[in-house]
Design a protein around this motif. Structure first.
Motif, mmCIF file in Angstrom:
data_model
loop_
_atom_site.group_PDB
_atom_site.id
_atom_site.type_symbol
_atom_site.label_atom_id
_atom_site.label_comp_id
_atom_site.label_asym_id
_atom_site.label_seq_id
_atom_site.Cartn_x
_atom_site.Cartn_y
_atom_site.Cartn_z
ATOM 1 N N HIS A 154 0.810 -1.226 0.000
ATOM 2 C CA HIS A 154 0.000 0.000 0.000
ATOM 3 C C HIS A 154 0.836 1.265 0.000
ATOM 4 N N TRP A 155 2.136 1.148 0.259
ATOM 5 C CA TRP A 155 2.986 2.327 0.376
ATOM 6 C C TRP A 155 3.115 3.089 -0.939
ATOM 7 N N TYR A 156 2.940 2.430 -2.053
ATOM 8 C CA TYR A 156 3.023 3.136 -3.328
ATOM 9 C C TYR A 156 1.796 4.029 -3.550
ATOM 10 N N ALA A 157 0.609 3.491 -3.276
ATOM 11 C CA ALA A 157 -0.596 4.317 -3.382
ATOM 12 C C ALA A 157 -0.550 5.461 -2.376
ATOM 13 N N SER A 158 -0.032 5.187 -1.170
ATOM 14 C CA SER A 158 0.079 6.245 -0.165
ATOM 15 C C SER A 158 1.026 7.335 -0.631
ATOM 16 N N TYR A 159 2.109 6.963 -1.278
ATOM 17 C CA TYR A 159 3.067 7.952 -1.794
ATOM 18 C C TYR A 159 2.404 8.839 -2.845
ATOM 19 N N VAL A 160 1.653 8.214 -3.750
ATOM 20 C CA VAL A 160 0.960 8.977 -4.794
ATOM 21 C C VAL A 160 -0.010 9.983 -4.181
ATOM 22 N N ILE A 161 -0.835 9.517 -3.255
ATOM 23 C CA ILE A 161 -1.812 10.413 -2.645
ATOM 24 C C ILE A 161 -1.126 11.452 -1.773
ATOM 25 N N ALA A 189 2.380 5.803 7.191
ATOM 26 C CA ALA A 189 2.715 7.177 7.575
ATOM 27 C C ALA A 189 3.957 7.660 6.829
ATOM 28 N N ASN A 190 4.993 6.818 6.775
ATOM 29 C CA ASN A 190 6.234 7.219 6.104
ATOM 30 C C ASN A 190 6.006 7.505 4.624
ATOM 31 N N ALA A 191 5.276 6.621 3.957
ATOM 32 C CA ALA A 191 5.057 6.798 2.521
ATOM 33 C C ALA A 191 4.241 8.054 2.234
ATOM 34 N N ALA A 268 -14.700 17.001 1.460
ATOM 35 C CA ALA A 268 -13.457 16.814 2.207
ATOM 36 C C ALA A 268 -12.544 15.766 1.587
ATOM 37 N N TYR A 269 -13.044 15.004 0.677
ATOM 38 C CA TYR A 269 -12.359 13.803 0.194
ATOM 39 C C TYR A 269 -11.259 14.124 -0.809
ATOM 40 N N ILE A 270 -10.050 13.646 -0.523
ATOM 41 C CA ILE A 270 -8.958 13.728 -1.503
ATOM 42 C C ILE A 270 -8.926 12.454 -2.332
ATOM 43 N N SER A 271 -8.719 11.330 -1.684
ATOM 44 C CA SER A 271 -8.755 10.017 -2.328
ATOM 45 C C SER A 271 -8.644 8.969 -1.232
ATOM 46 N N SER A 272 -8.449 7.720 -1.635
ATOM 47 C CA SER A 272 -8.322 6.632 -0.675
ATOM 48 C C SER A 272 -7.335 5.607 -1.211
ATOM 49 N N VAL A 273 -6.612 4.975 -0.308
ATOM 50 C CA VAL A 273 -5.858 3.779 -0.665
ATOM 51 C C VAL A 273 -6.884 2.656 -0.775
ATOM 52 N N ALA A 274 -7.182 2.255 -1.985
ATOM 53 C CA ALA A 274 -8.295 1.332 -2.235
ATOM 54 C C ALA A 274 -7.767 -0.081 -2.443
ATOM 55 N N LEU A 275 -8.338 -1.029 -1.705
ATOM 56 C CA LEU A 275 -7.899 -2.423 -1.732
ATOM 57 C C LEU A 275 -8.928 -3.292 -2.448
ATOM 58 N N VAL A 306 -4.243 -3.161 -5.073
ATOM 59 C CA VAL A 306 -4.198 -1.914 -4.314
ATOM 60 C C VAL A 306 -3.910 -0.779 -5.278
ATOM 61 N N ASP A 307 -4.572 0.354 -5.069
ATOM 62 C CA ASP A 307 -4.383 1.511 -5.948
ATOM 63 C C ASP A 307 -4.983 2.719 -5.253
ATOM 64 N N ARG A 308 -4.873 3.866 -5.867
ATOM 65 C CA ARG A 308 -5.603 5.013 -5.357
ATOM 66 C C ARG A 308 -7.029 4.956 -5.898
ATOM 67 N N ASP A 309 -7.954 5.469 -5.108
ATOM 68 C CA ASP A 309 -9.323 5.659 -5.591
ATOM 69 C C ASP A 309 -9.338 6.896 -6.490
ATOM 70 N N GLY A 310 -10.474 7.186 -7.092
ATOM 71 C CA GLY A 310 -10.607 8.416 -7.875
ATOM 72 C C GLY A 310 -10.392 9.646 -7.014
ATOM 73 N N TRP A 311 -10.030 10.740 -7.638
ATOM 74 C CA TRP A 311 -9.808 11.983 -6.905
ATOM 75 C C TRP A 311 -11.128 12.638 -6.529
#
Length: 375
Positions: A154-161, A189-191, A268-275, A306-311
Motif C-alpha cells: 500500500h505504500w506506493y498508493a500512499s506515496y501517490v496520494i 505514515a512514512n510513505a 473533504a475527500y482527496i482520495s483513498s488507498v483502495a484495496l 491496491v491503488d488510489r481511488d478516484g480523486w
C-alpha cells in the motif's frame, strides 16, 4: 459462525463457536505439531462441491473498511465457485480465543483457512497441527509447510496520494491516525509524508495511535485533536471512516483507506488507498481445487489489488496531474523509497543511492524525519 451453502444461502449455526472449539478437532489436529506422513491433502485436486473455505475476520463485515473489503473477496469466491461452502467469523479477538476459532474451522472440515489480519502464533500453532489444511495469513510473516502470508504493497498508493496532500495543505501539517505503532502503520505514515515532502519539503506529519483498528469514537477524538493542533489534512490506516466526518465538519481534507469513501464527505475527500482482494482470493481457491496451491509470501501490488481511488471533486487539477505522473512512473517500476532517508531522530537509515525493498518497507519499525507521535 456464518456459513454459505452451494447457492450462497446464508445459514447461522446455533452452536457456541468458542465453547465447541476447545473440545472439537481431537481427531483432526496432530499433537505437538507432528506432521502426517505422505502428500498433504492440499497437494491433491479437490472437487468444488467438497470444498470448505474459512475466513477469520478482525472486524465486522459492516465496518465500511478493511473487513468489508475482505468480505467482498469472500463473495467473489462464492460467485466463482458456487458449489463450495464458505465459513466466516467476524471480530476474531487477538487472544487464545483466536486459536480456538481457527481450530474450529479445521474441525468443520475447512481445507483452506484465511485470517484476514495478522494473528501470529494463534494461527501458526493451529496450522502446525493441521498439515492437511492450507492456511494464509494477511499481514503475516510466517511461511511454513502449509502456511503462507499475503499483504498489500500500500505504500506506493500512499506515496501517490501524499503528493496531492503535499500540494494541497495550507498549514504544512498532516494528521495521521493509526491503530498501533506496528510496521504497516509506519509504512503508511512514512510513505504518505515522503510523497508530500517530494513536492513540499516543509510538510510534517503528526500521528496519534488509538490502540484499535475499529473504534469510531476514539478515532473521532483523535481526529479532533489533530485538527485542533493545526493539521488541515487528515489521513490514516483505520478500518472505518470516522475521521473523514471530522474533516467534513471542520472544513478540512482527508485521505482514506481500504475503499472509496467519496460518498461519506465529497467536499473533504482527496482520495483513498483502495484495496481489492477479489482476484487474489479466487486465485488461491482455484489453486487449492487444482492441487497446485503452495505456501508462500505474496504482495498485492499497485494496480493489482491496491491503488488510489478516484480523486475527490475539490482536488486541484494540477495536484492530481502531478500525483498521477508519479503513479505512471511507479507502474513502470520506479522506486521512490531511496536514500538518503533519515529517521525522526536524525539517524541515517537509508544511504544515498540505496533503495528500500518491499520486504524492508513491510518490516519497517521506524518513522522518517518529519513524523511525530509514532515511536
Amino acid at each position: 459462525m456464518t456459513v454459505s451453502g452451494p447457492r450462497g444461502r446464508l445459514l447461522t449455526t446455533r452452536r457456541n463457536l468458542l465453547g465447541m472449539a476447545g473440545a472439537a478437532g481431537s481427531g483432526l489436529l496432530l499433537p505437538n505439531g507432528a506432521r502426517a506422513a505422505g502428500t498433504p491433502a492440499w497437494r491433491r485436486p479437490l472437487a468444488e462441491a467438497d470444498a470448505v473455505i474459512a475466513f477469520g475476520h478482525t472486524g465486522p463485515v459492516t465496518d465500511g473498511g478493511w473487513t468489508m473489503v475482505h468480505d467482498r473477496g469472500v463473495q467473489a469466491v462464492r460467485r466463482a465457485f458456487p458449489k463450495l461452502r464458505t465459513i466466516y467469523v467476524e471480530s476474531v479477538p487477538y487472544s487464545a480465543d483466536a486459536t480456538r476459532i481457527f481450530r474450529q474451522f479445521v474441525a468443520e472440515g475447512a481445507q483452506m483457512v484465511f485470517s484476514t489480519s495478522e494473528y501470529g502464533d494463534f494461527i501458526k500453532d493451529v496450522s502446525d497441527r493441521a498439515p492437511d489444511v492450507a492456511f494464509m495469513e494477511c499481514d503475516g510473516t510466517n511461511v511454513t509447510g502449509n502456511l503462507g502470508w499475503y499483504y498489500v504493497a500500500h505504500w506506493y498508493a500512499s506515496y501517490v496520494i501524499g503528493i496531492a496532500a503535499g500540494l494541497m495543505t495550507r498549514t504544512g501539517k498532516i494528521g495521521f491516525l493509526g491503530a498501533f505503532p506496528i510496521p504497516s502503520v509506519y509504512a503508511s505514515a512514512n510513505a504518505t509524508l515522503l510523497g508530500a515532502q517530494s513536492v513540499n519539503p516543509a510538510v510534517t506529519l503528526q500521528s496519534i495511535t488509538i490502540n484499535a483498528w475499529f473504534d469510531p469514537q476514539a478515532a473521532t477524538q483523535a481526529a479532533t485533536a489533530l485538527a485542533d493542533n493545526g493539521c488541515d489534512i487528515l489521513c490514516g490506516i483505520m478500518d472505518e471512516p470516522a475521521y473523514l466526518r471530522v474533516a467534513l465538519q471542520r472544513g478540512l481534507k482527508a485521505v482514506m483507506w481500504n475503499t472509496g469513501m467519496l460518498d461519506f464527505g465529497p467536499e473533504a475527500y482527496i482520495s483513498s488507498v483502495a484495496l481489492d482482494f477479489n482476484d487474489f482470493y479466487v486465485s488461491q481457491v482455484r489453486d487449492l481445487l487444482a492441487g497446485t496451491w503452495q505456501p508462500q509470501g505474496r504482495f498485492l501490488t499497485l494496480g493489482h489489488g491496491v491503488d488510489r481511488d478516484g480523486w475527490g471533486p475539490t482536488v486541484p487539477v494540477e495536484a492530481a496531474r502531478q500525483a498521477d505522473a508519479m503513479r505512471t512512473r511507479l507502474l513502470a517500476g520506479y522506486n521512490p523509497f531511496r536514500g538518503p532517508i533519515h529517521d525522526n531522530h536524525g539517524r541515517l537509515r537509508v544511504p544515498a543511492g540505496v533503495e528500500l525493498s518491499d520486504l524492508e518497507i513491510y518490516h519497517s519499525d521506524w518513522a522518517v524525519a518529519g513524523v511525530s507521535g509514532l515511536e
